[in-house]
Design an enzyme around this catalytic site. Structure first.
Site, short mmCIF file in Angstrom:
data_model
loop_
_atom_site.label_atom_id
_atom_site.label_comp_id
_atom_site.label_asym_id
_atom_site.label_seq_id
_atom_site.Cartn_x
_atom_site.Cartn_y
_atom_site.Cartn_z
N ASP A 1 -16.41 15.11 -14.70
CA ASP A 1 -17.15 14.07 -13.98
C ASP A 1 -17.61 13.00 -14.97
OD1 ASP A 1 -18.98 12.62 -12.47
OD2 ASP A 1 -19.80 14.40 -11.48
N TYR B 1 -19.90 0.11 -1.04
CA TYR B 1 -18.86 0.21 -2.07
C TYR B 1 -18.83 -1.03 -2.95
CZ TYR B 1 -14.22 -0.54 -4.09
OH TYR B 1 -13.21 -0.86 -4.96
N SER B 2 -18.70 -2.21 -2.32
CA SER B 2 -18.50 -3.41 -3.15
C SER B 2 -19.77 -3.76 -3.93
CB SER B 2 -18.00 -4.58 -2.31
OG SER B 2 -18.81 -4.81 -1.20
N SER B 3 -20.93 -3.42 -3.38
CA SER B 3 -22.15 -3.73 -4.14
C SER B 3 -22.29 -2.82 -5.36
CB SER B 3 -23.40 -3.69 -3.26
OG SER B 3 -23.52 -2.43 -2.66
N THR B 4 -21.82 -1.56 -5.24
CA THR B 4 -21.88 -0.72 -6.46
C THR B 4 -20.84 -1.16 -7.48
OG1 THR B 4 -20.45 0.97 -5.43
CG2 THR B 4 -22.84 1.33 -5.31
N LYS B 5 -19.68 -1.65 -7.01
CA LYS B 5 -18.70 -2.19 -7.97
C LYS B 5 -19.26 -3.45 -8.64
CE LYS B 5 -15.08 -0.92 -8.84
NZ LYS B 5 -14.53 0.09 -9.79
N ASP C 1 -10.71 13.07 -14.83
CA ASP C 1 -10.82 12.92 -13.38
C ASP C 1 -11.58 14.11 -12.80
OD1 ASP C 1 -10.07 12.83 -10.48
OD2 ASP C 1 -8.89 11.11 -11.17
N PHE D 1 -5.61 1.59 4.84
CA PHE D 1 -4.98 0.96 6.00
C PHE D 1 -3.47 1.20 6.10
CE2 PHE D 1 -3.27 -3.18 7.82
CZ PHE D 1 -3.49 -2.82 9.15
N THR E 1 -12.88 -4.90 -8.49
CA THR E 1 -12.28 -5.36 -7.24
C THR E 1 -12.68 -6.80 -6.91
OG1 THR E 1 -12.39 -4.99 -4.85
CG2 THR E 1 -14.26 -4.23 -6.10
N ASN F 1 -4.37 -3.23 -3.22
CA ASN F 1 -3.12 -2.65 -3.72
C ASN F 1 -2.40 -1.88 -2.61
OD1 ASN F 1 -3.44 -1.80 -7.19
ND2 ASN F 1 -4.61 -3.34 -6.11
P1 NAD Z 1 -8.78 6.33 -5.55
O1 NAD Z 1 -9.89 6.64 -4.61
O2 NAD Z 1 -7.37 6.53 -5.11
O3 NAD Z 1 -8.96 7.19 -6.88
C1 NAD Z 1 -10.19 7.34 -7.52
C2 NAD Z 1 -10.06 8.46 -8.55
O4 NAD Z 1 -11.33 8.56 -9.24
C3 NAD Z 1 -9.77 9.83 -7.93
O5 NAD Z 1 -8.75 10.47 -8.66
C4 NAD Z 1 -11.08 10.56 -8.07
O6 NAD Z 1 -10.95 11.98 -8.19
C5 NAD Z 1 -11.66 9.94 -9.32
N1 NAD Z 1 -13.13 10.06 -9.38
C6 NAD Z 1 -14.01 9.76 -8.39
N2 NAD Z 1 -15.27 10.04 -8.81
C7 NAD Z 1 -15.16 10.50 -10.08
C8 NAD Z 1 -16.11 10.94 -11.04
N3 NAD Z 1 -17.43 10.98 -10.77
N4 NAD Z 1 -15.67 11.34 -12.24
C9 NAD Z 1 -14.34 11.32 -12.54
N5 NAD Z 1 -13.39 10.92 -11.65
C10 NAD Z 1 -13.80 10.52 -10.44
O7 NAD Z 1 -9.02 4.85 -6.03
P2 NAD Z 1 -7.98 3.67 -6.32
O8 NAD Z 1 -7.67 3.00 -5.05
O9 NAD Z 1 -6.89 4.19 -7.18
O10 NAD Z 1 -8.91 2.68 -7.17
C11 NAD Z 1 -9.04 2.86 -8.57
C12 NAD Z 1 -9.96 1.78 -9.13
O11 NAD Z 1 -9.41 0.50 -8.84
C13 NAD Z 1 -11.36 1.79 -8.53
O12 NAD Z 1 -12.27 1.48 -9.56
C14 NAD Z 1 -11.32 0.68 -7.49
O13 NAD Z 1 -12.61 0.11 -7.31
C15 NAD Z 1 -10.37 -0.30 -8.15
N6 NAD Z 1 -9.63 -1.17 -7.24
C16 NAD Z 1 -8.92 -0.61 -6.20
C17 NAD Z 1 -8.17 -1.46 -5.38
C18 NAD Z 1 -7.35 -0.91 -4.23
O14 NAD Z 1 -6.76 -1.70 -3.47
N7 NAD Z 1 -7.25 0.40 -4.04
C19 NAD Z 1 -8.16 -2.85 -5.61
C20 NAD Z 1 -8.93 -3.36 -6.68
C21 NAD Z 1 -9.64 -2.50 -7.50
O1 DAU Z 2 -9.80 -5.79 -2.11
C1 DAU Z 2 -9.73 -4.68 -2.92
C2 DAU Z 2 -10.20 -3.45 -2.16
O2 DAU Z 2 -9.15 -3.12 -1.25
C3 DAU Z 2 -10.50 -2.27 -3.08
O3 DAU Z 2 -11.59 -2.59 -3.89
C4 DAU Z 2 -10.82 -1.01 -2.27
O4 DAU Z 2 -10.98 0.09 -3.14
C5 DAU Z 2 -9.67 -0.74 -1.32
O5 DAU Z 2 -9.97 0.37 -0.49
C6 DAU Z 2 -9.39 -1.97 -0.46
O6 DAU Z 2 -10.50 -2.22 0.45
P1 DAU Z 2 -10.27 -2.61 1.99
O7 DAU Z 2 -11.50 -2.21 2.72
O8 DAU Z 2 -9.77 -4.00 2.12
O9 DAU Z 2 -9.04 -1.62 2.33
P2 DAU Z 2 -8.70 -0.69 3.59
O10 DAU Z 2 -7.34 -0.13 3.34
O11 DAU Z 2 -9.78 0.26 3.93
O12 DAU Z 2 -8.60 -1.75 4.79
C7 DAU Z 2 -7.72 -2.87 4.71
C8 DAU Z 2 -7.94 -3.71 5.96
O13 DAU Z 2 -7.46 -2.98 7.12
C9 DAU Z 2 -9.40 -4.01 6.25
O14 DAU Z 2 -9.50 -5.33 6.79
C10 DAU Z 2 -9.79 -2.99 7.32
C11 DAU Z 2 -8.51 -2.77 8.08
N1 DAU Z 2 -8.28 -1.41 8.64
C12 DAU Z 2 -8.45 -0.34 7.85
C13 DAU Z 2 -8.20 0.93 8.32
C14 DAU Z 2 -8.39 2.15 7.43
C15 DAU Z 2 -7.84 -1.28 9.96
O15 DAU Z 2 -7.68 -2.27 10.70
N2 DAU Z 2 -7.59 -0.02 10.44
C16 DAU Z 2 -7.74 1.09 9.67
O16 DAU Z 2 -7.48 2.22 10.17
#
Ligand code: NAD
Ligand code: DAU
Length: 339
Positions: A58, A148-152, A33, A188, A121, A178
């Site tokens: 990294d 974000y989503s386009s890089t994923k 990490d 959020f 995602t 999640n």
């Molecule tokens: P997060 O932002 O909480 O954690 C990301 C971690 O990656 C951090 O610990 C960060 O330090 C590390 N990181 C970032 N750049 C790095 C690099 N260049 N080298 C090494 N480590 C690096 O993210 P998360 O919400 O836990 O998501 C984790 C994975 O799950 C991501 O790939 C995300 O796309 C995917 N995902 C997230 C969700 C969600 O709801 N959060 C849903 C579906 C998929």
């Molecule tokens: O669907 C999976 C994705 O879920 C993951 O790939 C991403 O890493 C994760 O961040 C999440 O993306 P979202 O953009 O859906 O999550 P976020 O928590 O940023 O926002 C959830 C919803 O809430 C979205 O419709 C935007 C809205 N929102 C968000 C924030 C931060 C608000 O209304 N107010 C807020 O302050």
């Protein structure tokens, strides 16, 4: 498998997965990490030192990746820039980590012949209309909306190409939103919980009709481990727990928990390009790998998450002010370019 590398293991879901691996397997876990703003070392507290090694590095650094991956039986790749709002403000770290970082990992597992699981995602599929029962499946065409989503989406394509052209042993998973303990306060649910703890009104984008398909992070970890153990090489598995809720519903549930009136929040400017609705069809994962979510009722999971943030202020407090300052700056930046 005796040695598993977890990239992004100090982030929200990565750290959950590390705890899950330690409790459910005998393997040694190596966390790789970079410790960006999104990481929190405290999320890894309490793990047995003999079972877990933490490498601060990294995934874009070729030599570090080569060194960490050598001798591993598998790499589970969570590391990413993960927040949509940040990607709209500055896409560049997203291109670097999510695309270049994944490429460097793929080259390492190709050379060293190591099993790979790519965590992705549901956002790669774009969004669904609000008023249908349609769900994403693994044959839904890719149509990402944000940087974000386009890089994923690009990283998923790289993994698929490396499977087909170079024969690497990889699986992929695309999961929905999640929630749970240890999630960064930029997202959020934790943003609104910690605002409410501070007596600050929650911030809702637009009218709040956008729908997310919520799943507890522990159910995501359980699914990833099932795929790592039993998944078919080259296959994509969609992970979701039938947790569709619109943002307004989630917010009013939180307001009720905090004893605030249902209209005690601020409507703030909407996210540019804001996806309307996500919904996952996880039939393949359930039928082929026997996975089922164990966190049933979303409102119970949400209440438990609120309790966790109330009881663990030391964990989130250091990030709160910087996060809100970043939101204020982003509002100004978006205003400047006339969105
Ligand atoms: P997060 O932002 O909480 O954690 C990301 C971690 O990656 C951090 O610990 C960060 O330090 C590390 N990181 C970032 N750049 C790095 C690099 N260049 N080298 C090494 N480590 C690096 O993210 P998360 O919400 O836990 O998501 C984790 C994975 O799950 C991501 O790939 C995300 O796309 C995917 N995902 C997230 C969700 C969600 O709801 N959060 C849903 C579906 C998929
Ligand atoms: O669907 C999976 C994705 O879920 C993951 O790939 C991403 O890493 C994760 O961040 C999440 O993306 P979202 O953009 O859906 O999550 P976020 O928590 O940023 O926002 C959830 C919803 O809430 C979205 O419709 C935007 C809205 N929102 C968000 C924030 C931060 C608000 O209304 N107010 C807020 O302050």
């Amino acid at each position: 498998m005796s040695r598993i590398v977890v990239t992004g293991g100090a982030g929200f879901i990565g750290s959950n997965f590390v705890h899950h691996l330690v409790s459910q397997t005998d393997c040694h876990v190596v966390v790789l990490d970079k410790f960006t703003y999104a990481a929190n070392a405290a999320s890894l507290e309490g793990l047995p030192g003999a079972r877990v090694t933490v490498v601060r590095g990294d995934i874009c650094d070729f030599d570090t990746v080569e060194e960490v991956v050598a001798g591993a039986d598998a790499v589970v790749h969570f590391a990413a820039e993960s927040h949509n709002d940040n990607s709209l403000d500055d896409p560049s770290p997203f291109l670097q980590t999510n695309l270049v970082g994944t490429y460097i990992l793929l080259e390492a597992v190709r050379r060293l012949r190591v099993r790979f699981h790519h965590v992705s995602t549901d956002e790669v599929y774009g969004d669904l209309p609000l008023d249908t029962l349609e769900k994403f499946t693994d044959s839904t065409p890719y149509n990402p909306s944000s940087p974000y989503s386009s890089t994923k989406a690009g990283s998923d394509m790289l993994v698929r190409a490396w499977v087909r052209s170079f024969g690497i042993e990889a699986t992929l998973s695309n999961c929905s939103n999640n929630y749970g303990p240890f999630q960064h306060v930029e997202k959020f649910i934790p943003r609104q919980i910690t605002n409410l703890i501070d007596g600050v009104k929650p911030k809702l984008y637009g009218a709040g009709h956008n729908v997310r398909d919520w799943i507890h992070a522990e159910d995501h970890s359980r699914a990833v481990l099932a795929i790592l153990k039993r998944g078919i090489i080259g296959q994509t598995y969609l992970i979701g727990a039938d947790g569709e809720r619109d943002n307004l519903h989630v917010l009013t549930t939180l307001l009720e928990i905090f004893g605030r009136p249902a209209d005690w929040f601020d409507h703030v400017s909407d996210r540019p390009g804001h996806d309307l609705r996500y919904a996952i069809d996880s039939t393949r994962l359930q039928q082929e790998l026997g996975w089922k979510p164990i966190h049933g009722e979303f409102s119970e999971g949400l209440a438990a998450t609120v309790s966790w943030y109330r009881e663990n202020e030391d964990w989130w407090r250091p990030q709160k002010e910087a996060t809100e300052a970043r939101y204020r700056a982003q509002e100004l930046n978006l205003g400047k370019v006339g969105r």
